[in-house]
Design a protein around this motif. Structure first.
Motif, mmCIF file in Angstrom:
data_model
loop_
_atom_site.group_PDB
_atom_site.id
_atom_site.type_symbol
_atom_site.label_atom_id
_atom_site.label_comp_id
_atom_site.label_asym_id
_atom_site.label_seq_id
_atom_site.Cartn_x
_atom_site.Cartn_y
_atom_site.Cartn_z
ATOM 1 N N TYR A 43 152.408 75.046 53.476
ATOM 2 C CA TYR A 43 153.716 75.615 53.776
ATOM 3 C C TYR A 43 154.254 76.305 52.535
ATOM 4 O O TYR A 43 153.776 76.102 51.427
ATOM 5 N N ASN A 44 155.255 77.136 52.775
ATOM 6 C CA ASN A 44 155.902 77.862 51.692
ATOM 7 C C ASN A 44 157.393 77.939 52.001
ATOM 8 O O ASN A 44 157.790 78.096 53.152
ATOM 9 N N ILE A 45 158.197 77.821 50.956
ATOM 10 C CA ILE A 45 159.639 78.024 51.078
ATOM 11 C C ILE A 45 159.991 79.160 50.116
ATOM 12 O O ILE A 45 159.867 78.991 48.906
ATOM 13 N N ASP A 46 160.378 80.313 50.677
ATOM 14 C CA ASP A 46 160.617 81.500 49.857
ATOM 15 C C ASP A 46 161.732 81.324 48.828
ATOM 16 O O ASP A 46 161.617 81.785 47.713
ATOM 17 N N HIS A 47 162.811 80.673 49.214
ATOM 18 C CA HIS A 47 163.938 80.476 48.307
ATOM 19 C C HIS A 47 164.341 79.010 48.353
ATOM 20 O O HIS A 47 164.543 78.454 49.428
ATOM 21 N N PRO A 48 164.470 78.360 47.204
ATOM 22 C CA PRO A 48 164.729 76.909 47.203
ATOM 23 C C PRO A 48 166.048 76.493 47.862
ATOM 24 O O PRO A 48 166.153 75.369 48.342
ATOM 25 N N GLY A 51 165.810 79.271 51.782
ATOM 26 C CA GLY A 51 164.579 79.495 52.523
ATOM 27 C C GLY A 51 164.307 78.484 53.611
ATOM 28 O O GLY A 51 164.740 77.338 53.551
ATOM 29 N N VAL A 52 163.593 78.944 54.617
ATOM 30 C CA VAL A 52 163.156 78.101 55.721
ATOM 31 C C VAL A 52 161.659 77.859 55.522
ATOM 32 O O VAL A 52 160.896 78.807 55.350
ATOM 33 N N PRO A 53 161.221 76.603 55.530
ATOM 34 C CA PRO A 53 159.799 76.322 55.352
ATOM 35 C C PRO A 53 158.950 76.991 56.437
ATOM 36 O O PRO A 53 159.267 76.915 57.622
ATOM 37 N N LYS A 54 157.895 77.653 55.998
ATOM 38 C CA LYS A 54 156.964 78.315 56.911
ATOM 39 C C LYS A 54 155.601 77.648 56.744
ATOM 40 O O LYS A 54 155.046 77.622 55.654
ATOM 41 N N PHE A 55 155.107 77.086 57.831
ATOM 42 C CA PHE A 55 153.854 76.340 57.841
ATOM 43 C C PHE A 55 152.734 77.177 58.445
ATOM 44 O O PHE A 55 152.951 77.925 59.385
ATOM 45 N N VAL A 56 151.538 76.998 57.918
ATOM 46 C CA VAL A 56 150.331 77.576 58.503
ATOM 47 C C VAL A 56 149.351 76.427 58.706
ATOM 48 O O VAL A 56 149.078 75.666 57.778
#
Length: 90
Positions: A43-48, A51-56
């Motif tokens: 997962y990635n969170i663009d802004h601490p 940001g909304v966590p985006k999972f792959v």
């Protein structure tokens, strides 16, 4: 918590987890990695702060939705065990 599916293909699921932070996402990621069908989970969170966590999630062909569901159930069991052990400390 709200889950929004962004992409869904056979063996691949990309989704956002609104209302959550690194705590839940990291636990889910670690639990997914214990599944033998998981090829990639991150997962990635663009802004601490915003940001909304985006999972792959990528599997070897196993249904990604079922894989996530099973991981969440295992996390729930772990949380219950932790809760019971914490009660013993009182």
């Amino acid at each position: 918590m709200e889950i929004k599916i962004l992409e869904e293909k056979k063996g691949r699921l990309v989704f956002e987890v609104k209302g959550e932070t690194h705590t839940v996402c990291r636990a889910l990621q670690k639990e997914l990695w214990t599944d033998e069908h998981v090829k990639a989970a991150g997962y990635n969170i663009d802004h601490p702060l915003l940001g909304v966590p985006k999972f792959v999630l990528e599997t070897d062909g196993a249904d990604p939705r079922k894989t996530i569901s099973a991981a969440i159930k295992r996390l729930q069991k772990t949380a219950e065990k932790f809760k019971e052990e914490a009660k013993k400390l009182k």
